[in-house]
Design an enzyme around this catalytic site. Structure first.
Site, PDB file in Angstrom:
ATOM      1  N   HIS A  31       0.871  -1.182   0.000  1.00 38.22           N
ATOM      2  CA  HIS A  31       0.000   0.000   0.000  1.00 38.22           C
ATOM      3  C   HIS A  31       0.906   1.229   0.000  1.00 38.22           C
ATOM      4  O   HIS A  31       1.247   1.739   1.064  1.00 38.22           O
ATOM      5  CB  HIS A  31      -0.905   0.011   1.235  1.00 38.22           C
ATOM      6  CG  HIS A  31      -1.721  -1.226   1.376  1.00 38.22           C
ATOM      7  ND1 HIS A  31      -2.818  -1.474   0.587  1.00 38.22           N
ATOM      8  CD2 HIS A  31      -1.591  -2.290   2.192  1.00 38.22           C
ATOM      9  CE1 HIS A  31      -3.335  -2.639   0.931  1.00 38.22           C
ATOM     10  NE2 HIS A  31      -2.608  -3.156   1.895  1.00 38.22           N
ATOM     11  N   ALA A  91       3.322  -0.852  13.850  1.00 33.01           N
ATOM     12  CA  ALA A  91       2.535   0.245  13.303  1.00 33.01           C
ATOM     13  C   ALA A  91       2.557   1.442  14.245  1.00 33.01           C
ATOM     14  O   ALA A  91       2.479   1.291  15.470  1.00 33.01           O
ATOM     15  CB  ALA A  91       1.101  -0.214  13.076  1.00 33.01           C
TER      16      ALA A  91
END
Length: 116
Positions: A31, A91
């Site tokens: 992504h 993350a």
């Protein structure tokens, strides 16, 4: 032709990855939207970088990332840090210290974890 393709995909994805960046082969960007990489950062082979990752400099230096490193969505790697081979960055983590080979750095603990 390569420069035109690079510009097109930079606009489409919103990614800022310099065409002359020192990136090893096998980079995976599933992504690519919002990824920003400093032009002088060094990234090893077979790394995995998710969306919204920033690899940036400070006045003290630029990051060096080893091979086979996984970097989670939204992570920031800033300054003269060294990320060892096979390390994992969670993350939204903000990395401002070295991460050894096979190390894990996550935001929940806010520090380096020893996970084997």
């Amino acid at each position: 032709m390569a420069v035109l393709r690079h510009r097109l995909w930079s606009i489409v994805t919103g990614a800022d990855i310099p065409i002359n960046a020192a990136i090893g082969g096998g980079l995976l960007i599933p992504h690519p939207n919002g990824i920003v990489i400093h032009p002088h950062a060094k990234i090893g082979c077979n790394c995995l970088i998710f969306q919204q990752v920033t690899i940036g400099a400070t006045s003290k230096g630029i990051p060096t990332i080893g091979g086979h490193v996984d970097i989670g969505a939204g992570a920031k790697i800033i300054g003269p840090v060294h990320i060892g081979d096979h390390a994992r960055i969670g993350a939204n983590a903000v990395v401002r210290e070295d991460v050894p080979a096979h190390g894990v750095f996550v935001v929940a603990a806010g520090t380096l974890l020893d996970i084997e």
